[in-house]
Motif scaffolding. Structure first.
Motif, PDB file in Angstrom:
ATOM      1  N   ALA A  80       0.880  -1.174   0.078  1.00 50.40           N
ATOM      2  CA  ALA A  80      -0.087   0.038  -0.008  1.00 50.40           C
ATOM      3  C   ALA A  80       0.767   1.339   0.181  1.00 50.40           C
ATOM      4  O   ALA A  80       0.891   2.151  -0.874  1.00 50.40           O
ATOM      5  N   MET A  81       1.933   1.318   0.831  1.00 51.80           N
ATOM      6  CA  MET A  81       2.781   2.531   0.867  1.00 51.80           C
ATOM      7  C   MET A  81       3.461   2.487  -0.448  1.00 51.80           C
ATOM      8  O   MET A  81       3.625   3.742  -0.900  1.00 51.80           O
ATOM      9  N   ALA A  82       4.034   1.567  -1.059  1.00 49.58           N
ATOM     10  CA  ALA A  82       4.557   1.593  -2.449  1.00 49.58           C
ATOM     11  C   ALA A  82       3.671   2.218  -3.492  1.00 49.58           C
ATOM     12  O   ALA A  82       4.329   2.989  -4.280  1.00 49.58           O
ATOM     13  N   LEU A  83       2.625   1.908  -3.368  1.00 49.78           N
ATOM     14  CA  LEU A  83       1.613   2.174  -4.609  1.00 49.78           C
ATOM     15  C   LEU A  83       0.893   3.417  -4.260  1.00 49.78           C
ATOM     16  O   LEU A  83       0.733   4.367  -5.310  1.00 49.78           O
ATOM     17  N   TYR A  84       0.641   3.943  -2.916  1.00 48.08           N
ATOM     18  CA  TYR A  84       0.134   5.136  -2.707  1.00 48.08           C
ATOM     19  C   TYR A  84       0.627   6.131  -1.678  1.00 48.08           C
ATOM     20  O   TYR A  84      -0.222   7.143  -1.571  1.00 48.08           O
ATOM     21  N   GLY A  85       1.877   5.642  -1.178  1.00 44.77           N
ATOM     22  CA  GLY A  85       2.237   6.508  -0.340  1.00 44.77           C
ATOM     23  C   GLY A  85       2.909   8.003  -0.372  1.00 44.77           C
ATOM     24  O   GLY A  85       3.329   8.351   0.446  1.00 44.77           O
ATOM     25  N   GLY A  86       3.138   8.021  -1.804  1.00 49.08           N
ATOM     26  CA  GLY A  86       4.031   9.317  -2.144  1.00 49.08           C
ATOM     27  C   GLY A  86       3.391  10.575  -1.734  1.00 49.08           C
ATOM     28  O   GLY A  86       3.734  11.776  -1.394  1.00 49.08           O
ATOM     29  N   ALA A  87       1.948  10.737  -1.363  1.00 51.38           N
ATOM     30  CA  ALA A  87       1.321  11.813  -0.642  1.00 51.38           C
ATOM     31  C   ALA A  87       1.356  12.008   0.754  1.00 51.38           C
ATOM     32  O   ALA A  87       0.644  12.762   1.267  1.00 51.38           O
ATOM     33  N   VAL A  88       1.866  10.914   1.498  1.00 54.40           N
ATOM     34  CA  VAL A  88       1.776  11.183   3.160  1.00 54.40           C
ATOM     35  C   VAL A  88       3.434  10.913   3.369  1.00 54.40           C
ATOM     36  O   VAL A  88       4.194  10.793   2.540  1.00 54.40           O
ATOM     37  N   PRO A  89       3.755  10.999   4.616  1.00 57.99           N
ATOM     38  CA  PRO A  89       5.168  10.972   5.220  1.00 57.99           C
ATOM     39  C   PRO A  89       5.439   9.694   5.003  1.00 57.99           C
ATOM     40  O   PRO A  89       5.849   8.789   6.116  1.00 57.99           O
ATOM     41  N   TRP A  90       5.813   9.048   3.832  1.00 59.14           N
ATOM     42  CA  TRP A  90       6.168   7.523   3.613  1.00 59.14           C
ATOM     43  C   TRP A  90       7.458   7.295   4.481  1.00 59.14           C
ATOM     44  O   TRP A  90       7.565   6.165   4.876  1.00 59.14           O
ATOM     45  N   TRP A  91       8.514   8.144   4.920  1.00 57.40           N
ATOM     46  CA  TRP A  91       9.551   7.748   5.364  1.00 57.40           C
ATOM     47  C   TRP A  91       9.425   7.639   6.833  1.00 57.40           C
ATOM     48  O   TRP A  91      10.400   6.859   7.474  1.00 57.40           O
ATOM     49  N   ARG A  92       8.219   7.781   7.450  1.00 56.95           N
ATOM     50  CA  ARG A  92       7.846   7.392   8.611  1.00 56.95           C
ATOM     51  C   ARG A  92       7.250   5.913   8.950  1.00 56.95           C
ATOM     52  O   ARG A  92       6.960   5.493   9.967  1.00 56.95           O
ATOM     53  N   VAL A  93       7.304   5.120   7.730  1.00 57.28           N
ATOM     54  CA  VAL A  93       6.809   3.834   7.847  1.00 57.28           C
ATOM     55  C   VAL A  93       7.891   2.937   7.252  1.00 57.28           C
ATOM     56  O   VAL A  93       8.425   3.354   6.343  1.00 57.28           O
ATOM     57  N   VAL A  94       8.484   2.216   8.243  1.00 53.94           N
ATOM     58  CA  VAL A  94      10.048   1.644   7.853  1.00 53.94           C
ATOM     59  C   VAL A  94      10.075   0.077   8.188  1.00 53.94           C
ATOM     60  O   VAL A  94       9.051  -0.338   8.730  1.00 53.94           O
ATOM     61  N   ARG A  95      11.159  -0.322   7.773  1.00 56.68           N
ATOM     62  CA  ARG A  95      11.593  -1.668   8.076  1.00 56.68           C
ATOM     63  C   ARG A  95      11.780  -1.900   9.644  1.00 56.68           C
ATOM     64  O   ARG A  95      12.448  -0.960  10.409  1.00 56.68           O
ATOM     65  N   ALA A  96      11.397  -3.282  10.039  1.00 53.07           N
ATOM     66  CA  ALA A  96      11.923  -3.337  11.524  1.00 53.07           C
ATOM     67  C   ALA A  96      13.132  -3.358  11.914  1.00 53.07           C
ATOM     68  O   ALA A  96      13.565  -2.975  12.991  1.00 53.07           O
ATOM     69  N   ASP A  97      14.165  -3.344  10.941  1.00 51.67           N
ATOM     70  CA  ASP A  97      15.568  -3.352  11.293  1.00 51.67           C
ATOM     71  C   ASP A  97      16.123  -2.120  11.319  1.00 51.67           C
ATOM     72  O   ASP A  97      17.470  -1.842  11.481  1.00 51.67           O
ATOM     73  N   GLY A  98      15.433  -1.017  11.034  1.00 52.32           N
ATOM     74  CA  GLY A  98      15.773   0.344  10.734  1.00 52.32           C
ATOM     75  C   GLY A  98      16.614   0.686   9.501  1.00 52.32           C
ATOM     76  O   GLY A  98      16.974   1.812   9.264  1.00 52.32           O
TER      77      GLY A  98
END
Length: 130
Positions: A61-79
């Protein structure tokens, strides 16, 4: 950004002709918008918050639609920063004061990671309508 703004900017990927976002993607984006500046949630955290899906569904969902939100705040668990977007994300993290861990010299590109112990947000202090 409001739901109407996102819907007006995003293509109709759900195929129903409404021009809107799929309902699950909309919910994922709403969570991304709640994450405070300087904090992050993992893909799995978002799925747990929604009580639906899993990390892969949130990532899609983030890959397809996340460009209009703060996408950098949703991350991989390993950082580890999102491959291909490391420098853009790093600019946002530094601007927001997101806690980072310096990369070891042996790491390719010496790109820091997010300090998950300090940056991870659990939704505390916010009502999220569960």
């Amino acid at each position: 950004m409001s739901r109407e703004s996102r819907e007006n900017r995003e293509p109709d990927h759900d195929g129903d002709g409404s021009g809107g976002l799929p309902e699950y993607a909309e919910r994922v984006l709403e969570v991304a918008e709640l994450i405070p500046s300087g904090r992050v949630m993992t893909y799995g955290d978002v799925a747990e918050w929604l009580e639906e899906g899993g990390p892969r569904q949130v990532g899609r969902a983030m890959a397809l639609y996340g460009g209009a939100v703060p996408w950098w705040r949703v991350v991989r668990a390993d950082g580890v920063l999102l491959p291909g977007h490391e420098l853009r994300a790093l600019d946002h993290y530094r601007e927001e004061g997101t806690p980072l861990r310096e990369a070891p010299r042996s790491a390719e590109g010496h790109v820091p990671r997010i300090d998950m112990a300090r940056a991870r947000w659990d939704g505390g202090g916010e009502e999220h309508g569960r």
